[in-house]
Scaffold this motif. Structure first.
Motif, PDB file in Angstrom:
ATOM      1  N   ALA A 253      -0.396  20.314   6.834  1.00  0.00           N
ATOM      2  CA  ALA A 253      -1.593  19.521   6.683  1.00  0.00           C
ATOM      3  C   ALA A 253      -2.097  18.227   6.676  1.00  0.00           C
ATOM      4  O   ALA A 253      -2.138  17.316   5.819  1.00  0.00           O
ATOM      5  CB  ALA A 253      -0.154  19.242   5.251  1.00  0.00           C
ATOM      6  N   CYS A 254      -1.750  18.200   7.984  1.00  0.00           N
ATOM      7  CA  CYS A 254      -2.234  16.460   8.130  1.00  0.00           C
ATOM      8  C   CYS A 254      -3.872  16.310   8.064  1.00  0.00           C
ATOM      9  O   CYS A 254      -4.525  15.400   7.996  1.00  0.00           O
ATOM     10  CB  CYS A 254      -1.719  15.986   9.399  1.00  0.00           C
TER      11      CYS A 254
ATOM     12  N   ALA B 289      -6.605   8.770   7.168  1.00  0.00           N
ATOM     13  CA  ALA B 289      -5.483   8.884   8.358  1.00  0.00           C
ATOM     14  C   ALA B 289      -5.755   9.997   8.862  1.00  0.00           C
ATOM     15  O   ALA B 289      -5.693  11.351   8.705  1.00  0.00           O
ATOM     16  CB  ALA B 289      -4.437   8.734   7.556  1.00  0.00           C
ATOM     17  N   HIS B 290      -5.752   9.460  10.810  1.00  0.00           N
ATOM     18  CA  HIS B 290      -5.836  10.763  11.641  1.00  0.00           C
ATOM     19  C   HIS B 290      -6.437  11.667  10.865  1.00  0.00           C
ATOM     20  O   HIS B 290      -5.194  13.225  11.111  1.00  0.00           O
ATOM     21  CB  HIS B 290      -3.801  11.087  11.945  1.00  0.00           C
ATOM     22  N   PRO B 291      -7.564  12.016  10.984  1.00  0.00           N
ATOM     23  CA  PRO B 291      -8.153  13.356  10.035  1.00  0.00           C
ATOM     24  C   PRO B 291      -8.537  14.209  10.836  1.00  0.00           C
ATOM     25  O   PRO B 291      -8.143  15.902  10.737  1.00  0.00           O
ATOM     26  CB  PRO B 291      -9.738  12.799  10.200  1.00  0.00           C
TER      27      PRO B 291
ATOM     28  N   GLY C 111       0.428  -1.278   0.109  1.00  0.00           N
ATOM     29  CA  GLY C 111       0.118   0.664  -0.043  1.00  0.00           C
ATOM     30  C   GLY C 111       1.125   1.352   0.101  1.00  0.00           C
ATOM     31  O   GLY C 111       1.638   1.092  -0.248  1.00  0.00           O
ATOM     32  N   GLU C 112       0.265   1.719   0.171  1.00  0.00           N
ATOM     33  CA  GLU C 112       0.604   3.713   0.305  1.00  0.00           C
ATOM     34  C   GLU C 112       0.671   4.919   1.280  1.00  0.00           C
ATOM     35  O   GLU C 112      -1.290   5.072   1.304  1.00  0.00           O
ATOM     36  CB  GLU C 112       1.007   4.081  -0.982  1.00  0.00           C
ATOM     37  N   GLU C 113       1.069   5.088   2.029  1.00  0.00           N
ATOM     38  CA  GLU C 113       0.247   6.109   2.708  1.00  0.00           C
ATOM     39  C   GLU C 113       0.531   7.761   2.267  1.00  0.00           C
ATOM     40  O   GLU C 113       1.730   8.142   1.634  1.00  0.00           O
ATOM     41  CB  GLU C 113       1.377   7.073   4.092  1.00  0.00           C
TER      42      GLU C 113
ATOM     43  N   ALA D  24     -13.301   3.422   4.715  1.00  0.00           N
ATOM     44  CA  ALA D  24     -13.253   3.288   6.637  1.00  0.00           C
ATOM     45  C   ALA D  24     -12.607   4.962   6.988  1.00  0.00           C
ATOM     46  O   ALA D  24     -11.980   5.464   5.476  1.00  0.00           O
ATOM     47  CB  ALA D  24     -12.276   2.010   6.031  1.00  0.00           C
ATOM     48  N   VAL D  25     -12.029   5.188   7.955  1.00  0.00           N
ATOM     49  CA  VAL D  25     -11.317   5.938   8.042  1.00  0.00           C
ATOM     50  C   VAL D  25     -10.865   5.803   9.429  1.00  0.00           C
ATOM     51  O   VAL D  25     -11.654   4.815  10.643  1.00  0.00           O
ATOM     52  CB  VAL D  25     -12.865   7.330   8.818  1.00  0.00           C
ATOM     53  N   GLU D  26      -9.309   6.415   9.240  1.00  0.00           N
ATOM     54  CA  GLU D  26      -9.465   6.146  10.536  1.00  0.00           C
ATOM     55  C   GLU D  26      -9.300   7.187  12.070  1.00  0.00           C
ATOM     56  O   GLU D  26      -8.727   8.296  12.080  1.00  0.00           O
ATOM     57  CB  GLU D  26      -7.369   5.801  10.930  1.00  0.00           C
ATOM     58  N   VAL D  27      -9.620   6.586  13.151  1.00  0.00           N
ATOM     59  CA  VAL D  27     -10.556   7.379  13.690  1.00  0.00           C
ATOM     60  C   VAL D  27      -9.654   6.712  15.359  1.00  0.00           C
ATOM     61  O   VAL D  27      -9.306   7.877  15.929  1.00  0.00           O
ATOM     62  CB  VAL D  27     -11.889   6.808  14.931  1.00  0.00           C
TER      63      VAL D  27
END
Length: 542
Positions: free
Chosen positions: A330-331, A322-324, A273-275, A342-345
């Motif tokens: 910029a994160c 990721a980490h919304p 995968g990739e971030e 899905a969402v990374e909570v």
């Protein structure tokens, strides 16, 4: 970090491009607003998507082995383009291209961002968004890199150094009020290209247990981006954490994909995968075909994100913001969730950022079910980069028909998963009513007022607090004993709750207060130990 100069024999005297030529936005009294005509006259071209192209540098072809170096310097003003491209005219006969760079870090007032600049490179196939020319990215983690046919610095792709126009790309992440003065040194080494690199991709299947709950961390970094762990250290850490699978998600590069093969095995599934690290938030592209890269050079205003989400979806992969609510530059997530799977909570050790992400997800969950739309599953990952960050804390426990790439991704996509801080935590959540039963991520359809019995079994959280939540909020709470295990029973109906989900929290640190609320009292729970995706409750019609 400052650039380092390579020693040894150099080719012809490096050609210095004066700052005034490399940056015509510099006036006698400091930075002046960019003017397109002046930029063109100075050898700069403003491109699409907030990009800037510098005047090219060129090298003469060499008849014998050796090397040649060119150096470019310049200054970028505050408000510089997101990406600055330096064209490099590469002649034939080059076996290796090497690049180093540095930039100044002037003092800035408190609360003002200082200089920060990333770097990468595209080959002769061009810099088109989503194109074929990508050859590597190291962000701000490295000050130099090299690429040849058979090897490359981690984060970069080995392969032929063909003749044509290559582009070194600078990413001025932050620019101080004084501007960002940079130096880029490009060295070409001539000679026989040597043997080609052969990637060794991981298998898409491991030895599973059939339909079972599998544990996996889907957000991990290595030295192939900004991590300090070698891939073999990450694989060893995953095994030590009791994980069944991991996903490799180095920032903005697929360079590590080809080295995971020998590190996977019957006991560990490794998914590529990739971030994808944009200027308006980060997202995980989970389950990319080995060797495939996803572009990141856009903002929310460019309306390009859906295109790259489709790229991942066509390959059967998942798009996961990721980490919304991460507070760093910029994160924070700005693209919306319409393309997400899905969402990374939960990202690493539990923090207020995660509380915000969880609250927002829960509100979105309630709204989606009320409107009869599909709901977005929650995920948790370690985002581990280096010691002391713990691989697998947290991780996802997913119900899959077997331990394969496609089946694990299918389980995550459907929300048949729960989140755990470690393999020591065990959990089972079911809802039973009208002779029917459903588990995490499933739907239970019953008469509106039929009793629904919710059962939660927990182990591994000493003195923990169990919370059962619905679209009304928390409706039940119990404490676990010192042994950390227990069974919680609670009854509701589909007319009262459209879903039920569970959280298990640790005791408050040192008995201190929890988060305060508008009612005045502190909330009586601490950091997260486990949380589930919902069981959806639906009232029968008619």
């Amino acid at each position: 970090m400052c650039a380092t100069e390579n020693g040894g024999h150099q080719g012809p005297e490096p050609a210095q491009v004066p700052a005034s030529a490399a940056d015509p936005t510099q006036g006698p009294d400091g930075p002046t607003p960019p003017d397109r005509r002046r930029l063109l006259q100075g050898g700069l071209v403003l491109g699409a998507a907030a990009a800037l192209t510098l005047a090219p540098i060129s090298f003469a072809a060499a008849a014998a082995p050796g090397e040649s170096t060119r150096t470019v310097t310049g200054t970028l003003p505050t408000g510089a383009a997101d990406f600055v491209y330096l064209p490099v005219e590469v002649p034939s006969g080059v076996r290796e291209i090497a690049v180093s760079y540095s930039y100044d870090r002037p003092a800035v007032p408190a609360g003002t961002p200082g200089n920060s600049c990333d770097i990468g490179i595209f080959d002769e196939r061009g810099t088109e968004l989503g194109g074929q020319g990508f050859r590597g990215w190291s962000g701000g983690f490295r000050t130099e890199f090299a690429i040849s046919r058979g090897a490359a610095t981690p984060g970069y792709l080995p392969g032929p150094v063909r003749a044509g126009t290559w582009h070194v790309v600078l990413g001025p992440y932050q620019v101080a009020p004084q501007g960002l003065t940079y130096q880029v040194q490009v060295t070409l080494r001539f000679g026989d290209p040597g043997p080609a690199f052969t990637p060794n991709y991981p298998a898409e299947r491991a030895r599973g247990r059939g339909r079972a709950w599998y544990r996996g961390d889907c957000h991990l970094h290595t030295v192939y981006s900004d991590g300090r762990r070698l891939p073999e250290e990450v694989a060893a850490g995953a095994r030590a954490a009791g994980l069944d699978f991991i996903v490799s998600t180095d920032h903005n590069t697929s360079a590590s994909h080809g080295i995971w093969g020998p590190l996977a095995g019957p006991d560990l599934l490794i998914v590529t995968g990739e971030e994808v690290t944009t200027r308006n938030g980060h997202w995980l592209a989970l389950g990319l075909p080995p060797g495939e890269w996803v572009d990141w050079r856009y903002r929310a205003r460019d309306d390009a994100h859906p295109r790259f989400a489709r790229q991942v979806h066509r390959a059967g992969g998942l798009v996961v913001p990721a980490h919304p609510y991460c507070p760093y530059v910029a994160c924070q997530w700005k693209f919306g969730y319409q393309d997400a799977d899905a969402v990374e909570v939960w990202n690493g050790p539990w923090t207020y950022d995660d509380e915000s992400a969880l609250d927002a997800w829960d509100a979105q969950l309630a709204q989606s079910l009320r409107q009869g739309r599909g709901w977005l599953p929650a995920m948790g990952n370690s985002d581990a980069h280096s010691v002391p960050q713990v691989i697998g804390s947290p991780h996802n426990v997913v119900l899959a028909d077997d331990l394969t790439r496609d089946l694990v991704l299918a389980g995550l996509r459907s929300g048949r998963s729960w989140l755990a801080e470690s393999a020591a935590v065990q959990l089972d959540l079911t809802a039973t009513g009208h002779g029917r039963q459903a588990g995490i991520g499933e739907r239970l359809t019953v008469p509106a007022d039929a009793p629904v019995d919710v059962r939660l079994q927990v182990a591994g959280v000493p003195n923990g607090t169990v919370r059962l939540l619905t679209d009304e909020g928390q409706l039940h709470q119990e404490s676990l004993g010192a042994d950390g295990s227990g069974t919680v029973l609670w009854r509701t109906t589909a007319s009262l709750a459209s879903y039920v989900r569970a959280e298990v929290r640790h005791p408050l640190p040192d008995g201190g207060p929890g988060r305060g609320n508008t009612m005045g009292a502190a909330l009586p729970w601490g950091p997260m130990a486990a949380l589930t995706n919902p069981i959806v409750l639906t009232a029968e019609r008619g």
